[in-house]
Design an enzyme around this catalytic site. Structure first.
Site, mmCIF file in Angstrom:
data_model
loop_
_atom_site.group_PDB
_atom_site.id
_atom_site.type_symbol
_atom_site.label_atom_id
_atom_site.label_comp_id
_atom_site.label_asym_id
_atom_site.label_seq_id
_atom_site.Cartn_x
_atom_site.Cartn_y
_atom_site.Cartn_z
ATOM 1 N N ASN A 10 0.869 -1.183 0.000
ATOM 2 C CA ASN A 10 0.000 0.000 0.000
ATOM 3 C C ASN A 10 0.902 1.228 0.000
ATOM 4 O O ASN A 10 1.531 1.535 1.003
ATOM 5 C CB ASN A 10 -0.892 -0.040 1.254
ATOM 6 C CG ASN A 10 -1.704 1.230 1.417
ATOM 7 O OD1 ASN A 10 -1.774 2.066 0.517
ATOM 8 N ND2 ASN A 10 -2.330 1.370 2.583
ATOM 9 N N TRP A 11 0.934 1.901 -1.145
ATOM 10 C CA TRP A 11 1.835 3.060 -1.273
ATOM 11 C C TRP A 11 1.324 4.291 -0.530
ATOM 12 O O TRP A 11 2.045 5.281 -0.419
ATOM 13 C CB TRP A 11 2.013 3.425 -2.745
ATOM 14 C CG TRP A 11 2.899 2.500 -3.527
ATOM 15 C CD1 TRP A 11 3.537 1.375 -3.079
ATOM 16 C CD2 TRP A 11 3.251 2.637 -4.916
ATOM 17 N NE1 TRP A 11 4.260 0.805 -4.099
ATOM 18 C CE2 TRP A 11 4.106 1.561 -5.235
ATOM 19 C CE3 TRP A 11 2.924 3.551 -5.905
ATOM 20 C CZ2 TRP A 11 4.638 1.389 -6.511
ATOM 21 C CZ3 TRP A 11 3.451 3.389 -7.182
ATOM 22 C CH2 TRP A 11 4.298 2.312 -7.477
ATOM 23 N N LYS A 12 0.046 4.263 -0.109
ATOM 24 C CA LYS A 12 -0.569 5.453 0.515
ATOM 25 C C LYS A 12 -0.361 6.660 -0.413
ATOM 26 O O LYS A 12 -0.395 6.489 -1.631
ATOM 27 C CB LYS A 12 0.000 5.661 1.919
ATOM 28 C CG LYS A 12 -0.091 4.365 2.742
ATOM 29 C CD LYS A 12 0.187 4.527 4.194
ATOM 30 C CE LYS A 12 0.022 3.171 4.880
ATOM 31 N NZ LYS A 12 0.219 3.236 6.310
ATOM 32 N N HIS A 96 -9.386 1.291 5.578
ATOM 33 C CA HIS A 96 -8.046 1.452 6.144
ATOM 34 C C HIS A 96 -8.116 2.385 7.348
ATOM 35 O O HIS A 96 -8.913 3.326 7.363
ATOM 36 C CB HIS A 96 -7.089 2.009 5.086
ATOM 37 C CG HIS A 96 -5.657 1.946 5.532
ATOM 38 N ND1 HIS A 96 -5.114 2.889 6.370
ATOM 39 C CD2 HIS A 96 -4.687 1.036 5.293
ATOM 40 C CE1 HIS A 96 -3.854 2.553 6.624
ATOM 41 N NE2 HIS A 96 -3.570 1.432 5.977
ATOM 42 N N GLU A 98 -6.359 4.762 8.249
ATOM 43 C CA GLU A 98 -6.189 6.192 7.942
ATOM 44 C C GLU A 98 -7.492 6.781 7.401
ATOM 45 O O GLU A 98 -7.791 7.948 7.651
ATOM 46 C CB GLU A 98 -5.009 6.372 6.974
ATOM 47 C CG GLU A 98 -3.684 6.187 7.715
ATOM 48 C CD GLU A 98 -2.585 5.513 6.910
ATOM 49 O OE1 GLU A 98 -2.635 5.522 5.673
ATOM 50 O OE2 GLU A 98 -1.659 4.953 7.556
ATOM 51 N N GLU A 167 -4.805 -4.694 10.923
ATOM 52 C CA GLU A 167 -3.760 -3.686 11.056
ATOM 53 C C GLU A 167 -3.953 -2.938 12.372
ATOM 54 O O GLU A 167 -4.747 -1.981 12.426
ATOM 55 C CB GLU A 167 -3.818 -2.695 9.887
ATOM 56 C CG GLU A 167 -3.649 -3.333 8.532
ATOM 57 C CD GLU A 167 -3.106 -2.359 7.482
ATOM 58 O OE1 GLU A 167 -2.109 -2.706 6.836
ATOM 59 O OE2 GLU A 167 -3.654 -1.250 7.345
ATOM 60 N N GLY A 173 3.137 2.387 10.683
ATOM 61 C CA GLY A 173 4.073 3.489 10.485
ATOM 62 C C GLY A 173 4.927 3.811 11.704
ATOM 63 O O GLY A 173 5.603 4.831 11.737
ATOM 64 N N SER A 212 4.037 -2.015 10.118
ATOM 65 C CA SER A 212 5.490 -2.089 10.263
ATOM 66 C C SER A 212 6.095 -3.426 9.822
ATOM 67 O O SER A 212 7.076 -3.898 10.404
ATOM 68 C CB SER A 212 5.912 -1.749 11.700
ATOM 69 O OG SER A 212 5.542 -0.409 11.999
HETATM 70 P P1 13P Z 1 3.419 0.500 7.502
HETATM 71 O O1 13P Z 1 3.909 -0.784 6.907
HETATM 72 O O2 13P Z 1 4.105 1.710 6.959
HETATM 73 O O3 13P Z 1 3.391 0.437 8.996
HETATM 74 O O4 13P Z 1 1.876 0.676 7.033
HETATM 75 C C1 13P Z 1 1.003 -0.376 7.200
HETATM 76 C C2 13P Z 1 -0.261 -0.073 6.501
HETATM 77 O O5 13P Z 1 -1.031 0.779 6.917
HETATM 78 C C3 13P Z 1 -0.555 -0.800 5.260
HETATM 79 O O6 13P Z 1 -1.856 -0.571 4.816
#
Ligand code: 13P
Length: 256
Positions: A10-12, A96, A98, A167, A173, A212
């Protein structure tokens, strides 16, 4: 459970179209011929056409990080599942953390999106997970069960079009992943709940872990019996580190 491990990135909100080209030209040869795992990348909307054309003929599939539930209309700034399908997406991430915590998405809204995405033929990765405060208050299982039940409400017989990403918000993150055995406990619980929702199709759902994940912890995480893949944020942004995680998944599949 016959499904392959799913290794998803997931590149966000990272990378422009030209950076997407650069990424795929580096990443594709690194994972060429690996078919033991399913490889999936979720770029920002604007990069999807580039990612689809760059990945054509390869073992890499493309998905979107979000969508709206209407097919079309006066919804400024939104993207519909129909558009994603035509652009070449097979998957969409919904719920997600976020989206839930920064953009205020509720379980009800997420559920409408899940139903609409399924209707248009997309596969859905529904994300669930507790905040640190919820974990510390002993609410992990309650929160996860609520998000699952509300998110999947009314999907009828389409559970085989769903994967789940567990998650934990406190692990996203932060560089601090959940301990593999703690994640495994929640994953086992998720499978129990999925069986209550649909006893015949629950086994086919892949429950991924996200938060992470990096090359150094991927093996321990992916070796847990109820962890059927990973959803990788930061470590998917570099072709080298994401390819390393893909290869770890493939070697676990080969040793089964
Ligand atoms: P990280 O791997 O940067 O912690 O992010 C996880 C995530 O939210 C994947 O959707």
């Amino acid at each position: 459970m016959a499904e392959k491990l799913l290794i998803a990135g997931n590149w966000k909100m990272h990378k422009t179209p030209s950076q997407t080209v650069e990424y795929f030209r580096a990443f594709k040869p690194m994972v060429e011929g690996i078919d033991e795992v399913e490889i999936l990348i979720f770029p920002p909307f604007i990069d999807i056409p580039t990612a689809v054309s760059e990945s054509r003929g390869s073992n890499i599939k493309i998905g979107a990080q979000n969508c709206y539930f209407e097919k079309e209309g006066a919804f400024t700034g939104e993207i519909s599942p129909v558009m994603l399908r035509e652009a070449g997406c097979e998957y969409v991430i919904l719920g997600h953390s976020e989206r839930r915590h920064i953009f205020g998405e509720t379980d009800e809204l997420i559920n409408k999106k899940v139903i609409s995405a399924l209707e248009e033929g997309l596969r859905v990765i529904l994300c669930v997970g507790e905040t640190l405060q919820e974990r510390e208050s002993g609410l992990t299982f309650t929160v996860v069960e609520t998000q699952l039940r509300l998110g999947l409400s009314g999907i009828g017989d389409k559970l085989d079009r769903i994967d789940i990403a567990y998650e934990p918000v406190w692990a996203i993150g932060t560089g601090v992943a959940a301990k593999p055995e703690d994640a495994e406990e929640v994953h086992r619980f998720i499978y129990e709940k999925l069986k209550e929702i649909n006893p015949t199709k629950a086994e086919g759902v892949r429950v991924l872990y996200g938060g992470s994940v990096k090359p150094s912890n991927a093996e321990a995480i992916l070796s847990q019996p109820h962890i059927k893949g990973v959803l990788v944020g930061g470590a998917s942004l570099k072709p080298e580190s994401f390819a390393e995680i893909v290869k770890i998944g493939a070697s676990i599949e080969r040793s089964k």
